[in-house]
Design a protein around this motif. Sequence first.
Motif, short mmCIF file in Angstrom:
data_model
loop_
_atom_site.label_atom_id
_atom_site.label_comp_id
_atom_site.label_asym_id
_atom_site.label_seq_id
_atom_site.Cartn_x
_atom_site.Cartn_y
_atom_site.Cartn_z
N GLY A 229 0.80 -1.21 0.00
CA GLY A 229 0.00 0.00 0.00
C GLY A 229 0.84 1.26 0.00
N ALA A 230 0.18 2.37 -0.25
CA ALA A 230 0.82 3.68 -0.23
C ALA A 230 0.73 4.26 1.18
N VAL A 231 1.73 5.04 1.54
CA VAL A 231 1.78 5.72 2.83
C VAL A 231 1.50 7.21 2.62
N PHE A 232 0.53 7.71 3.38
CA PHE A 232 0.11 9.11 3.30
C PHE A 232 0.27 9.77 4.68
N THR A 233 0.15 11.08 4.67
CA THR A 233 0.03 11.84 5.91
C THR A 233 -1.44 12.16 6.15
N ARG A 234 -1.96 11.76 7.32
CA ARG A 234 -3.31 12.04 7.81
C ARG A 234 -4.40 11.22 7.14
N ASN A 235 -4.49 11.25 5.82
CA ASN A 235 -5.53 10.50 5.13
C ASN A 235 -5.08 10.20 3.72
N ALA A 236 -5.92 9.50 2.98
CA ALA A 236 -5.54 9.07 1.64
C ALA A 236 -5.97 10.06 0.57
N GLU A 237 -6.18 11.30 0.95
CA GLU A 237 -6.64 12.30 -0.02
C GLU A 237 -5.50 13.18 -0.53
N GLY A 238 -4.36 13.15 0.13
CA GLY A 238 -3.23 13.97 -0.31
C GLY A 238 -2.28 13.17 -1.17
N ASP A 239 -1.01 13.57 -1.12
CA ASP A 239 0.02 12.89 -1.89
C ASP A 239 0.63 11.76 -1.07
N HIS A 240 0.82 10.61 -1.70
CA HIS A 240 1.51 9.50 -1.03
C HIS A 240 3.00 9.65 -1.28
N PHE A 241 3.81 9.30 -0.28
CA PHE A 241 5.24 9.59 -0.37
C PHE A 241 6.12 8.37 -0.12
N CYS A 242 5.53 7.26 0.31
CA CYS A 242 6.30 6.03 0.53
C CYS A 242 5.38 4.83 0.32
#
Length: 284
Positions: A80-93
């Motif tokens: 899976g993708a790692v996001f900050t706070r929720n899955a609505e922004g940019d994933h970075f890892c």
Amino acid sequence: MRMRGTGAAAGALLLVLTASGCTTAARPGGAAPTVTSAPPSASGSPNTHGWSKQRLKSAIGKRSGVTHTAKPTVLNGLVGAVFTRNAEGDHFCTASVVDSAGLNLIVTAAHCVWDPKLGQRSDLVFAPGYRSGDTPSGVWPLLSVTVDDRWKDKADPDMDVAFAVVQAQNGQQVQQVLGANKLGANRGYQLPVRVTGYPGSSDVPITCSNTTTEQSPTQLRIDCPDYTGGTSGSPWVTDFDPNTRTGTVVGVIGGYQQGGDSPDTSYSSYFGDRVQALYDRATG
């Protein structure tokens, strides 16, 4: 996290230049590209980018893996993708589910979740199977992170590995919902693996299969194109079991150069005794 230039362009010309050691690659942090090339041929024979025709022909035969969009399979659904706070922004890892007694563990690169100067990154979430804004397997907040002291103290690239416990959702743990890959330690340096991850510029995962090699006694290497920023933490999975549709994780993109400064070559800290001990701490 792994900061890279754009993915490798298709075409025979790039294959020849890459195989011959003449490439242009963006440095981490978006710095100006640097150009490297092989030294001129000592024999004075006709050459291309400093290589004789014979050496160039030999190098072209050493192909990298082929990267393509990952299908929504059970195995890929563990990633899976790692996001900050929720899955609505940019994933970075990228991260993936790994087997544990608590049924709640994921593995990723340490540099994705822990800054040696600032400590654990907060408000991170894991979205397994994420595709084009959809989160078919839910969004799982990270509760706690376990990294080695050598990473905490000095960002040791040989321990660029982290395990994180994720919060249960709707009364179920992530492994109960998805299953999990096993952790493999001390498996050696030459292994056929599949690497699956999320480039930051894409909303679908990519995957590539190839055989790992030894970069150093503490680092693995794999040659697969287009693994740009965002793919840090992508699992290296071997020993696929068709019955369980899972495998064994023997690495994650990270380590040397925080995973590599060329999109065509990726690295991982070697999963040896210290990574096994780290896993035991995370699950103890």
